[in-house]
Scaffold this motif. Structure first.
Motif, PDB file in Angstrom:
ATOM      1  N   PHE A 128       1.775  -2.876  15.305  1.00  0.00           N
ATOM      2  CA  PHE A 128       1.734  -1.427  15.495  1.00  0.00           C
ATOM      3  C   PHE A 128       0.750  -0.785  14.518  1.00  0.00           C
ATOM      4  O   PHE A 128       0.030   0.147  14.867  1.00  0.00           O
ATOM      5  N   CYS A 129       0.720  -1.285  13.280  1.00  0.00           N
ATOM      6  CA  CYS A 129      -0.224  -0.734  12.305  1.00  0.00           C
ATOM      7  C   CYS A 129      -1.661  -0.962  12.773  1.00  0.00           C
ATOM      8  O   CYS A 129      -2.515  -0.089  12.645  1.00  0.00           O
ATOM      9  N   LYS A 130      -1.921  -2.155  13.338  1.00  0.00           N
ATOM     10  CA  LYS A 130      -3.276  -2.452  13.812  1.00  0.00           C
ATOM     11  C   LYS A 130      -3.644  -1.529  14.972  1.00  0.00           C
ATOM     12  O   LYS A 130      -4.762  -1.028  15.032  1.00  0.00           O
ATOM     13  N   ILE A 131      -2.683  -1.307  15.883  1.00  0.00           N
ATOM     14  CA  ILE A 131      -2.948  -0.398  17.004  1.00  0.00           C
ATOM     15  C   ILE A 131      -3.230   1.004  16.450  1.00  0.00           C
ATOM     16  O   ILE A 131      -4.172   1.673  16.879  1.00  0.00           O
ATOM     17  N   GLY A 132      -2.433   1.406  15.470  1.00  0.00           N
ATOM     18  CA  GLY A 132      -2.628   2.723  14.862  1.00  0.00           C
ATOM     19  C   GLY A 132      -4.009   2.860  14.239  1.00  0.00           C
ATOM     20  O   GLY A 132      -4.694   3.872  14.427  1.00  0.00           O
ATOM     21  N   ASN A 150       4.039   4.638  19.166  1.00  0.00           N
ATOM     22  CA  ASN A 150       4.753   4.754  20.436  1.00  0.00           C
ATOM     23  C   ASN A 150       4.611   6.145  21.044  1.00  0.00           C
ATOM     24  O   ASN A 150       4.574   6.301  22.249  1.00  0.00           O
ATOM     25  N   GLU A 151       4.545   7.148  20.162  1.00  0.00           N
ATOM     26  CA  GLU A 151       4.397   8.518  20.660  1.00  0.00           C
ATOM     27  C   GLU A 151       2.929   8.895  20.814  1.00  0.00           C
ATOM     28  O   GLU A 151       2.610  10.022  21.188  1.00  0.00           O
ATOM     29  N   ASN A 152       2.036   7.991  20.449  1.00  0.00           N
ATOM     30  CA  ASN A 152       0.596   8.224  20.473  1.00  0.00           C
ATOM     31  C   ASN A 152       0.230   9.500  19.715  1.00  0.00           C
ATOM     32  O   ASN A 152      -0.585  10.300  20.142  1.00  0.00           O
ATOM     33  N   ASN A 153       0.838   9.675  18.547  1.00  0.00           N
ATOM     34  CA  ASN A 153       0.656  10.877  17.739  1.00  0.00           C
ATOM     35  C   ASN A 153      -0.387  10.594  16.653  1.00  0.00           C
ATOM     36  O   ASN A 153      -0.075  10.105  15.583  1.00  0.00           O
ATOM     37  N   LYS A 154      -1.657  10.922  16.952  1.00  0.00           N
ATOM     38  CA  LYS A 154      -2.734  10.589  16.026  1.00  0.00           C
ATOM     39  C   LYS A 154      -2.648  11.375  14.726  1.00  0.00           C
ATOM     40  O   LYS A 154      -2.979  10.864  13.655  1.00  0.00           O
ATOM     41  N   GLU A 155      -2.227  12.627  14.832  1.00  0.00           N
ATOM     42  CA  GLU A 155      -2.105  13.460  13.642  1.00  0.00           C
ATOM     43  C   GLU A 155      -1.116  12.816  12.661  1.00  0.00           C
ATOM     44  O   GLU A 155      -1.383  12.696  11.468  1.00  0.00           O
ATOM     45  N   GLU A 156       0.014  12.372  13.230  1.00  0.00           N
ATOM     46  CA  GLU A 156       1.038  11.731  12.409  1.00  0.00           C
ATOM     47  C   GLU A 156       0.511  10.428  11.804  1.00  0.00           C
ATOM     48  O   GLU A 156       0.743  10.131  10.633  1.00  0.00           O
ATOM     49  N   MET A 174       0.829  -1.206   0.000  1.00  0.00           N
ATOM     50  CA  MET A 174       0.000   0.000   0.000  1.00  0.00           C
ATOM     51  C   MET A 174       0.866   1.259   0.000  1.00  0.00           C
ATOM     52  O   MET A 174       0.356   2.367  -0.004  1.00  0.00           O
ATOM     53  N   GLY A 175       2.187   1.085   0.025  1.00  0.00           N
ATOM     54  CA  GLY A 175       3.072   2.252   0.018  1.00  0.00           C
ATOM     55  C   GLY A 175       3.142   2.956   1.356  1.00  0.00           C
ATOM     56  O   GLY A 175       3.417   4.148   1.414  1.00  0.00           O
ATOM     57  N   LEU A 176       2.895   2.222   2.429  1.00  0.00           N
ATOM     58  CA  LEU A 176       2.981   2.836   3.756  1.00  0.00           C
ATOM     59  C   LEU A 176       4.405   2.691   4.298  1.00  0.00           C
ATOM     60  O   LEU A 176       5.222   1.963   3.742  1.00  0.00           O
ATOM     61  N   MET A 177       4.674   3.385   5.400  1.00  0.00           N
ATOM     62  CA  MET A 177       5.993   3.310   6.018  1.00  0.00           C
ATOM     63  C   MET A 177       5.845   2.757   7.430  1.00  0.00           C
ATOM     64  O   MET A 177       5.770   3.511   8.404  1.00  0.00           O
ATOM     65  N   PRO A 178       5.811   1.414   7.553  1.00  0.00           N
ATOM     66  CA  PRO A 178       5.514   0.794   8.848  1.00  0.00           C
ATOM     67  C   PRO A 178       6.434   1.241   9.978  1.00  0.00           C
ATOM     68  O   PRO A 178       5.985   1.385  11.114  1.00  0.00           O
ATOM     69  N   LEU A 179       7.695   1.491   9.691  1.00  0.00           N
ATOM     70  CA  LEU A 179       8.596   1.878  10.796  1.00  0.00           C
ATOM     71  C   LEU A 179       8.201   3.226  11.370  1.00  0.00           C
ATOM     72  O   LEU A 179       8.304   3.463  12.572  1.00  0.00           O
ATOM     73  N   ASN A 180       7.720   4.138  10.502  1.00  0.00           N
ATOM     74  CA  ASN A 180       7.268   5.434  11.006  1.00  0.00           C
ATOM     75  C   ASN A 180       5.944   5.298  11.742  1.00  0.00           C
ATOM     76  O   ASN A 180       5.687   6.009  12.703  1.00  0.00           O
ATOM     77  N   ILE A 181       5.090   4.378  11.279  1.00  0.00           N
ATOM     78  CA  ILE A 181       3.821   4.130  11.966  1.00  0.00           C
ATOM     79  C   ILE A 181       4.109   3.634  13.378  1.00  0.00           C
ATOM     80  O   ILE A 181       3.490   4.066  14.345  1.00  0.00           O
TER      81      ILE A 181
END
Lengths: 438, 322
Positions: free
Chosen positions: A427-431, A393-399, A381-388
């Motif tokens: 982590f993606c699922k949590i996001g 971890n930072e609980n940054n919803k905007e990001e 899907m062209g996502l960046m899992p490491l950044n997700i």
């Protein structure tokens, strides 16, 4: 023929299709079945029988409750013993109708002969009605009621029907065997769908690792108008709906929209075969083909199994040494769910039972991320899992929103390739969960 | 009871340690050429650098409670790269200081593997270069330290030579391209043989450790800048091929700029990063006072990586390609 694939990401996995050459065999009948009233996405079906009722194979047990629901039929003949809640092995309680078997008697409306019925006599609406009353749902694993999927919403137009014969999960060979053994029936099923959708452009997409199925279907499609075979590269997740649409039509389903928004309808081959049986042979959906395999299973098999058969019974018939098994997966090893106990029944959506040995059942320990970018290259899907992961971890919803985490298809490619063994998909699922929660 | 877990239930066999092992294999031709060209002295530098890097990683990791990460082999690679960036005559105590700067300051102080901003080996090298300029630019002739030959002599590096060339004079009258290619020249231990580095590059590509973009765009953008300069000035000190084959360009482009942690994630980002490295190297070599600019160029671009990552995101499916 040139093989095609999707444009973003994808990974190579060892396919372990050791059961690909083993013909489908009918599993012995269990003495007892637990038939769930919900084997689909949507509302559970309304129970129509009571304890003590005598039923035959094909007797309606529960009726679709609303549009997004599906009929449930008896898969054996006998007596309704209990209507109870049991553990589905994944941790949920599910309502099941428990039937004790007496003989093997079928409702007389079914045509159980092997005769091929090629003529499609019904009209569009009648055909859709048959699919609905036969309780057919997406058998690739999603379980979405097929009648709903074939009703094109107001203002939308379908121009391409894609039949998913990719089966990109390792170990699974049920679809592969079905295409080899029931090729012509599948093509007639495709023509039924063509008629319902009012189009003449159906494409059966098959993974290049199924040469026999490709040869067989290609040969037969020559005799039929409006059905073609397309060979796809053996890359995971080629069978993902969004990836398959991109492969065949070069279109992309916009975020949050459905395949029909880009003119596509996608159906799994097993579903298409169920449509053939329902329309041409009056057989409702009460059985399916599934693969029993895994890294410690030296007796991989493809079985035709009655819905409701306890998984423990299937495994007993397969003669697996359960002492060595560490993990039991319903579906494939990339996206399938594990079950803790084996009382759970086979449903319309069970494409396989994969057994992993004790050694491979433990998740490897994760080490530090080295920013190698393999997850980024892998994500279809062209996502960046490491950044997700970092945003979670930072609980940054905007990001998380900026990183499009809600577009994750949960294929697991990121976790699979990670050399540091970080469970990136978790982590993606949590996001996704964090964003869905207001 | 059977195990319950989240998906996926299978993993690839690739691990951090295996990746690092492949990088070491890729570095082995350069190590071999260093040993051939600079003899036993190269071996001393290599052993000192590797041992002290691993030692600092272990001790500082323990002190900072980062755990023992020495078995991922990344400190070994830093040690090798630092050694390959030094002249073979480097005094041992200086090498140990360089290793401390590389591992202690540039890597562990940031939190260890994956957290550092700058390439550790380059930080070590640049620190030594600034602190000990005499020792760091003392270049010996190839084969001065052959095991049976102790007739040492100094040699200027081709870059130094080129910088001091008069108009009309050409480098090839002093050194042949072939010598530059196989590395039969003065210079840092691992920089001299372009051939050895290219063999390593092929291995890295074959093993899918790195993608080709950074090395190719780095060297490519540098070459284009140099070519234009050569064409405008007609001055043979801007000879493109000689420039590519000498100094730390090849080693830097293949092994240093491609460091996972300190380079961008996406293809687009990698290209921006590599072109930046190439252009900066060109600027330093042509307009700067140092003959060599690869280390500085990569370190400067390292600092830009977070920003590049931010502005060069991956294309997301279904968002509409422009």
């Amino acid at each position: 023929m040139k093989t095609k694939t999707f444009s973003i990401g994808g990974i190579h996995i060892s396919k372990h299709k050791s059961s690909a050459q083993i013909p489908v065999e009918e599993l012995a009948l269990p003495d007892i079945v637990h038939i769930p009233v919900k084997q689909h996405i949507g509302t559970p079906a309304k129970i129509k029988v009571k304890i003590g009722d005598k039923v035959k194979v094909g007797t309606l047990l529960a009726e679709a409750d609303g549009i997004i629901s599906a009929n449930v039929f008896s898969s054996i003949s006998g007596e309704v013993k209990k209507i109870e809640e049991i553990n589905d092995g994944k941790g949920w309680l599910v309502t099941v109708i428990t039937i004790e078997r007496e003989g093997d008697e079928f409702e007389p409306y079914m045509d159980l002969s092997d005769d091929l019925m090629t003529d499609i006599s019904d009209d569009k609406e009648a055909l859709r009605q048959v699919i609905r009353s036969a309780g057919i749902v997406g058998m690739g694993g999603a379980g979405f009621p097929t009648a709903v999927k074939t009703s094109i919403p107001e203002g939308k137009k379908a121009d391409t029907l894609i039949i998913n014969g990719i089966e990109c999960e390792p170990y699974l060979t049920a679809d592969s065997r079905l295409m080899e053994e029931k090729a012509e029936q599948i093509i007639i099923g495709v023509r039924i769908l063509n008629k319902i959708l009012g189009i003449q452009n159906a494409i059966i997409a098959i993974d290049e690792n199924k040469p026999r199925a490709i040869a067989k279907l290609t040969q037969i499609t020559k005799r039929y108008v409006g059905v073609n075979v397309r060979v796809c590269k053996s890359i995971y997740p080629q069978g993902g709906e969004k990836q398959l649409i991109n492969t065949i039509t070069e279109r992309e389903v916009p975020s949050g929209m459905l395949p029909i928004d880009v003119g596509c309808v996608v159906q799994n081959v097993a579903t298409v075969y169920a449509i053939y049986e329902a329309v041409q042979k009056h057989i409702p959906l009460f059985r399916r083909i599934l693969t029993v395999s895994g890294d410690m299973n030296d007796n991989p098999r493809n079985y035709l199994v009655r819905v409701g058969t306890p998984i423990s019974f299937v495994l007993k018939q397969n003669k697996v040494d359960m002492e060595k098994v560490g993990k039991v997966i319903i579906g494939g090893p990339m996206m399938g769910q594990t079950i803790a106990a084996l009382d759970a029944p086979v449903t319309k959506m069970t494409s396989g039972i994969i057994l992993l040995s004790k050694e491979t059942s433990d998740k490897p320990e994760s080490t530090s991320c080295i920013r190698c970018g393999k997850c980024v290259d892998a994500c279809p899907m062209g996502l960046m899992p490491l950044n997700i992961r970092q945003a979670v971890n930072e609980n940054n919803k905007e990001e998380l929103r900026l990183l499009h985490v809600q577009d994750c298809v949960q294929c697991g490619s990121c976790s699979f390739v990670c050399p540091a063994k970080i469970p990136l998909l978790d982590f993606c699922k949590i996001g996704k969960f964090e964003l869905s929660r207001k | 009871m059977y195990k319950i877990s989240t998906t996926p239930h299978i993993n690839s066999k690739q691990t951090t340690q295996k990746i690092m092992r492949d990088v070491i294999v890729a570095l082995s031709p350069a190590i071999f050429s260093a040993l051939v060209i600079f003899g036993y002295r190269a071996l001393i530098v290599l052993i000192t650098s590797i041992t002290s890097c691993v030692f600092f990683e272990y001790v500082i990791g323990k002190k900072l409670k980062l755990g023992n990460t020495t078995n991922d082999l990344s400190a070994v690679i830093t040690g090798i790269l630092l050694a390959l960036n030094l002249p073979a005559t480097m005094p041992i105590w200086m090498i140990i200081i360089g290793s401390f700067m590389a591992i202690g300051v540039a890597k562990m102080a940031f939190g260890g593997i994956g957290k550092n901003i700058f390439n550790p080996a380059l930080v070590g090298r640049v620190f030594l270069f600034i602190s000990f300029p005499v020792q760091m630019t003392y270049w010996i002739k190839p084969h001065s330290f052959d095991f049976f030959n102790i007739d040492a002599g100094t040699a200027a590096t081709p870059l130094k030579t080129m910088k001091n060339l008069d108009i009309g004079e050409s480098l090839s009258s002093l050194t042949s391209y072939w010598d530059l290619f196989i590395g039969n020249i003065g210079g840092s231990m691992g920089e001299t043989s372009a051939l050895a580095i290219l063999i390593g590059f092929v291995w890295l590509l074959k093993q899918h450790i790195i993608r080709w973009h950074i090395p190719v765009y780095f060297v490519g953008s540098f070459a284009i800048c140099m070519m234009i300069t050569h064409w405008i000035t007609g001055n043979s000190q801007y000879d493109v091929l000689a420039h590519i084959l000498s100094g730390g360009l090849m080693l830097g482009a293949v092994f240093m700029a491609t460091d996972y942690t300190t380079s961008p994630m996406t293809k687009k980002g990698k290209i921006v990063f590599a072109v930046g490295c190439g252009v900066l190297t060109y600027i330093i070599r042509v307009f700067g006072s140092y003959p060599e600019g690869v280390s500085f160029a990569i370190l400067i671009m390292n600092a830009w990586v977070p920003l590049i990552d931010k502005y060069c995101p991956q294309y997301v499916y279904g968002t509409g390609r422009k």
